[in-house]
Scaffold this motif. Structure first.
Motif, short mmCIF file in Angstrom:
data_model
loop_
_atom_site.label_atom_id
_atom_site.label_comp_id
_atom_site.label_asym_id
_atom_site.label_seq_id
_atom_site.Cartn_x
_atom_site.Cartn_y
_atom_site.Cartn_z
N GLU A 14 42.30 41.28 45.37
CA GLU A 14 43.41 40.32 45.42
C GLU A 14 44.54 40.86 44.56
O GLU A 14 44.30 41.52 43.55
CB GLU A 14 42.99 38.96 44.83
N TYR A 16 48.40 39.29 43.04
CA TYR A 16 49.31 38.15 42.95
C TYR A 16 50.62 38.63 42.36
O TYR A 16 50.66 39.10 41.22
CB TYR A 16 48.69 37.05 42.07
N SER A 32 46.02 41.42 39.35
CA SER A 32 45.16 41.83 40.45
C SER A 32 43.71 41.58 40.06
O SER A 32 43.37 41.49 38.88
CB SER A 32 45.36 43.32 40.78
N SER A 34 39.80 42.99 41.03
CA SER A 34 39.02 44.02 41.70
C SER A 34 37.60 43.96 41.17
O SER A 34 37.29 43.19 40.28
CB SER A 34 39.64 45.41 41.47
#
Length: 157
Positions: A14, A16, A32, A34
């Motif tokens: 993701e 953002y 992010s 991970s």
């Protein structure tokens, strides 16, 4: 677009990013999410099936950061929703060679995934504040990210 490309190369799950100004203030911050998989380590007798205990990994993470001196990195450990967590904070200098014009404040949370000691969730936050990584806006943004991460809860589908 460069941030998205870099996140993709790093296998982020993701990312953002603010895409429009928040009134008069541009919130120059992103984060992010991970995952990291730890390799199996050798056990007794040469077997490689033993995974590291999350507490041992946390101690190794707290032991130091080879890229920066310990006086430049704020490290702490604790739990987030019952999982061992390591929090790392530092200021990354500007890097004109990479097109980074301002220094940024970076905060990372590394969370051991419950019931899977080989997996860790990594949430990485970055802000330039209002132009300085140690200004009031940067402090407020870091406080927001800390609130977000310390209220994180695991959910299994």
């Amino acid at each position: 677009m460069a941030a998205v490309a870099e996140a993709r190369r790093a296998d982020a799950l993701e990312i953002y990013l603010p895409v429009k100004s928040g009134g008069e203030v541009n919130l120059a911050a992103s984060f992010s999410v991970s995952q990291a998989r730890l390799p199996a380590r050798s056990g007794s007798g040469g077997s490689s099936s033993k995974t590291s205990d999350p507490a041992e990994v946390a101690v190794q993470l707290l032991a130091g950061d080879s890229a920066t001196s310990s006086s430049e990195v704020d490290l702490s450990t604790g739990e987030v929703d019952g999982a061992i967590a390591v929090r790392r904070e530092r200021v990354a200098p500007a890097d004109s060679k990479r097109g980074v014009e301002l220094a940024s404040r970076r905060v990372e949370y590394l969370l051991a995934v419950p019931a899977d000691p080989s997996r860790w969730l990594v949430a990485a936050f970055s802000t330039i504040g209002a132009g300085s990584p140690r200004d009031e806006l940067a402090d407020a943004m870091v406080e927001w990210f800390d609130a977000l991460m310390t209220t994180f809860r695991w959910s299994w589908a």
